[in-house]
Scaffold this active site. Structure first.
Site, PDB file in Angstrom:
ATOM      1  N   LEU A 111       1.090   9.649  -5.394  1.00 49.84           N
ATOM      2  CA  LEU A 111       1.698  11.078  -5.130  1.00 49.84           C
ATOM      3  C   LEU A 111       2.950  11.505  -6.089  1.00 49.84           C
ATOM      4  O   LEU A 111       3.018  12.560  -6.296  1.00 49.84           O
ATOM      5  CB  LEU A 111       2.316  11.074  -3.630  1.00 49.84           C
ATOM      6  CG  LEU A 111       1.116  10.748  -2.646  1.00 49.84           C
ATOM      7  CD1 LEU A 111       1.626  10.579  -1.316  1.00 49.84           C
ATOM      8  CD2 LEU A 111       0.046  11.852  -2.731  1.00 49.84           C
ATOM      9  N   CYS A 150       0.937  -1.093  -0.201  1.00 51.67           N
ATOM     10  CA  CYS A 150      -0.083   0.140   0.127  1.00 51.67           C
ATOM     11  C   CYS A 150       0.806   1.306   0.026  1.00 51.67           C
ATOM     12  O   CYS A 150       0.591   2.133  -0.709  1.00 51.67           O
ATOM     13  CB  CYS A 150      -0.996   0.091   1.277  1.00 51.67           C
ATOM     14  SG  CYS A 150      -2.278  -1.034   1.000  1.00 51.67           S
ATOM     15  N   HIS A 194       2.263   1.644  -3.444  1.00 52.24           N
ATOM     16  CA  HIS A 194       1.255   2.000  -4.384  1.00 52.24           C
ATOM     17  C   HIS A 194       0.903   3.469  -4.236  1.00 52.24           C
ATOM     18  O   HIS A 194       0.763   4.149  -5.344  1.00 52.24           O
ATOM     19  CB  HIS A 194      -0.026   0.980  -4.328  1.00 52.24           C
ATOM     20  CG  HIS A 194      -1.156   1.339  -5.130  1.00 52.24           C
ATOM     21  ND1 HIS A 194      -1.484   0.688  -6.057  1.00 52.24           N
ATOM     22  CD2 HIS A 194      -2.239   2.156  -4.865  1.00 52.24           C
ATOM     23  CE1 HIS A 194      -2.444   1.058  -6.471  1.00 52.24           C
ATOM     24  NE2 HIS A 194      -2.945   2.148  -5.779  1.00 52.24           N
ATOM     25  N   GLU A 195       0.604   3.930  -3.071  1.00 58.53           N
ATOM     26  CA  GLU A 195       0.178   5.553  -2.831  1.00 58.53           C
ATOM     27  C   GLU A 195       1.265   6.447  -2.898  1.00 58.53           C
ATOM     28  O   GLU A 195       1.041   7.579  -3.276  1.00 58.53           O
ATOM     29  CB  GLU A 195      -0.276   5.631  -1.431  1.00 58.53           C
ATOM     30  CG  GLU A 195      -1.788   4.507  -1.106  1.00 58.53           C
ATOM     31  CD  GLU A 195      -2.669   4.611  -2.204  1.00 58.53           C
ATOM     32  OE1 GLU A 195      -2.831   5.378  -3.062  1.00 58.53           O
ATOM     33  OE2 GLU A 195      -3.683   3.822  -1.969  1.00 58.53           O
ATOM     34  N   ILE A 196       2.528   6.106  -2.565  1.00 57.65           N
ATOM     35  CA  ILE A 196       3.588   6.986  -2.837  1.00 57.65           C
ATOM     36  C   ILE A 196       3.893   7.243  -4.519  1.00 57.65           C
ATOM     37  O   ILE A 196       4.065   8.294  -4.847  1.00 57.65           O
ATOM     38  CB  ILE A 196       4.933   6.442  -2.175  1.00 57.65           C
ATOM     39  CG1 ILE A 196       4.784   6.821  -0.711  1.00 57.65           C
ATOM     40  CG2 ILE A 196       6.082   7.228  -2.582  1.00 57.65           C
ATOM     41  CD1 ILE A 196       5.839   6.152   0.262  1.00 57.65           C
TER      42      ILE A 196
END
Length: 172
Positions: free
Chosen positions: A138, A130, A133-135
């Site tokens: 961003l 996660c 994926h989220e970095i």
């Protein structure tokens, strides 16, 4: 707290790098709370401010409802293991589509809390997936860029089909 509209693929906002956050105040806390509500309503286990059209480096992740959601401000991967594994990923901005993505099994992330305190921690398993994926999100890297060209094209076609079915229930 509020559920915000989610930006859908192929919006250019999803491939635009988010700006660092410098103010740690009530507005940031409100944004984090709204992200939690929006993520849960989607439903999902991770979301960034970019997903709701706000290009700021904030992500919220909830891999375990028992421990609750965690907010990561200005997160950066500072180390990753050479060992990798495949995991199923998707996006709240591309509902109805999931694919296997290969990522390092462990990462160390530097980030700030909602109070501006700088921290560094290591993650593995689902939390590591996660965070990566989220970095990526961003950094303006939408998750399907991690797929082969063929898998990416198939994912886009499945999403287009999902959108048609969502817009016109009962049709394919």
């Amino acid at each position: 707290m509020a559920v915000r509209p989610i930006i859908r693929f192929p919006s250019p906002l999803l491939t635009t790098s988010a700006e660092r956050i410098g103010r740690f105040d009530g507005t940031l806390r409100q944004l984090s709370d709204d992200l939690v509500d929006t993520m849960r309503a989607a439903p999902g286990i991770g979301i960034t401010a970019s997903h709701i059209g706000i290009l700021q480096r904030l992500t919220v992740i909830e891999v375990d409802p028992q421990t609750g959601p965690r907010s990561f401000v200005n997160p950066e991967i500072v180390w990753q293991s050479s060992e990798t594994a495949w995991h199923t990923e998707g996006s709240v901005s591309m509902p109805g589509v999931a694919e296997e993505v290969e990522r390092p099994v462990r990462v160390r992330v530097s980030f700030q809390t909602l109070d501006g305190e700088t921290r560094e921690e290591e993650a593995e398993g689902l939390m590591a997936v996660c965070l990566q994926h989220e970095i990526d999100q961003l950094n303006g890297i939408f998750w399907i860029r991690r797929l082969s060209r063929l898998k990416r094209e198939r994912a886009v076609k499945r999403f287009e089909k999902f959108n048609r079915a969502e817009a016109f229930p009962g049709t394919q």
